[in-house]
Design a protein around this motif. Structure first.
Motif: not given
Length: 324
Positions: A304-313
């Motif tokens: 399960p994909l329990e984590h997300g990764v994002c680039t700071p706005a």
């Protein structure tokens, strides 16, 4: 909890040889215990593909690090296709998007149009924001490529699907490391600065550990989480990009990591959600952008994909010369 500058400097020195040797999948500074998150109880979090077989070099390096360290099993992967097929006019954030050139080749590289943004130099110009691996995807991208919303159906690109053209992008196309996976298309249709199911966007906000966030992706819709880590360096495979050395993987540094808000949310994002914007919760709801989502994390591939990764706005704004 403020992170001492010397810890961040030590992190850069610590992680560089381990990424180069392919021994770790990620590294950030985040909450030590994700089951009982405390923003004042932070650690250097080292992510490995197999917690039962941690390389000796990783163990030796952590023993010398001047900050608490935890080793966590987790891998990261970009999220590519399978979004909804609703056409939205005026166009807004949180909906499916694609470059039409791929449909002609029989491929479907699609994702989410995260948000409507303005050109920083000319606020009268509006763009649709998504990921590089959604709007560009490979080295054959070119300014002027047709962008459509929604994704092409089995009938192909229909009259009225076109929303604009690829304008610019930011991604480490020819290097192994970078800071952002993002692109914008110049809009030719009416738009509103809103996210489907969430509402208006009112700029950006700096993120803090354990703050609650939400995103609207074209596949999973509205999901919720909380920021578990900052200053994340994470490696994912971009198989359609040119290899750097012997690998098509890229490592993005300075990222944010999000943990699902269970049981409200089971997975934070899935295939087709790439390009969603992640918004922080305040008294007025989720209305300020903290990051651009580009990857998911799980204990192992297939879990399960329990984590997300994002680039700071703020990094996205700076790299693309845009404003939310």
């Amino acid at each position: 909890m403020d992170i001492p500058p010397e810890v961040l400097a030590a992190k850069e020195l610590f992680e560089a040889p381990l990424f180069e040797a392919g021994l770790i999948s990620g590294c950030d500074v985040g909450v030590r215990d994700e089951d009982a998150p405390d923003p004042e109880d932070l650690a250097l979090r080292v992510f490995v593909p197999d917690r039962d077989n941690v390389p000796a070099a990783v163990v030796e390096a952590t023993a010398l690090f001047p900050f608490p360290v935890v080793i966590i099993q987790r891998v990261f992967q970009i999220t590519g296709s399978l979004p909804d097929i609703d056409r939205e006019r005026p166009v807004l954030g949180g909906v499916s998007v694609a470059a039409s050139r791929f449909h002609a080749t029989g491929s479907d590289f699609v994702g989410t149009l995260g948000s409507i943004v303005r050109d920083a130099a000319d606020p009268s110009v509006f763009y649709g924001l998504s990921n590089h691996h959604v709007l560009c995807h490979d080295i054959n991208r070119a300014q002027g490529d047709e962008i459509v919303q929604p994704r092409p159906s089995v009938l192909g690109v229909l009259p009225g699907d076109r929303i604009g053209t690829l304008e610019r992008w930011a991604f480490p196309e020819t290097t192994a490391t970078g800071t952002v996976d993002a692109a914008v298309c110049r809009l030719e249709v009416d738009s509103v600065p809103e996210i489907k199911e969430i509402g208006p966007v009112f700029g950006t906000v700096d993120v803090t550990h354990a703050v609650h966030v939400s995103k609207r992706g074209a596949t999973t819709g509205l999901t919720f989480g909380w920021v578990s880590g900052t200053f994340l360096s994470a490696t994912a495979d971009y198989s359609d990009m040119p290899a750097v050395g012997a690998s098509t993987s890229r490592t993005l540094t300075g990222q944010l990591q999000v943990h699902i808000d269970f049981p409200q949310t089971v997975i934070f994002g899935d295939s087709g959600d790439s390009g969603s914007v992640v918004l922080a919760q305040d008294d007025g709801g989720f209305d300020r952008v903290v990051g651009l989502y580009w990857a998911s994390g799980s204990a192992s591939l297939g879990d399960p994909l329990e984590h997300g990764v994002c680039t700071p706005a703020t990094v996205v704004e700076s790299q693309l010369n845009i404003r939310f």
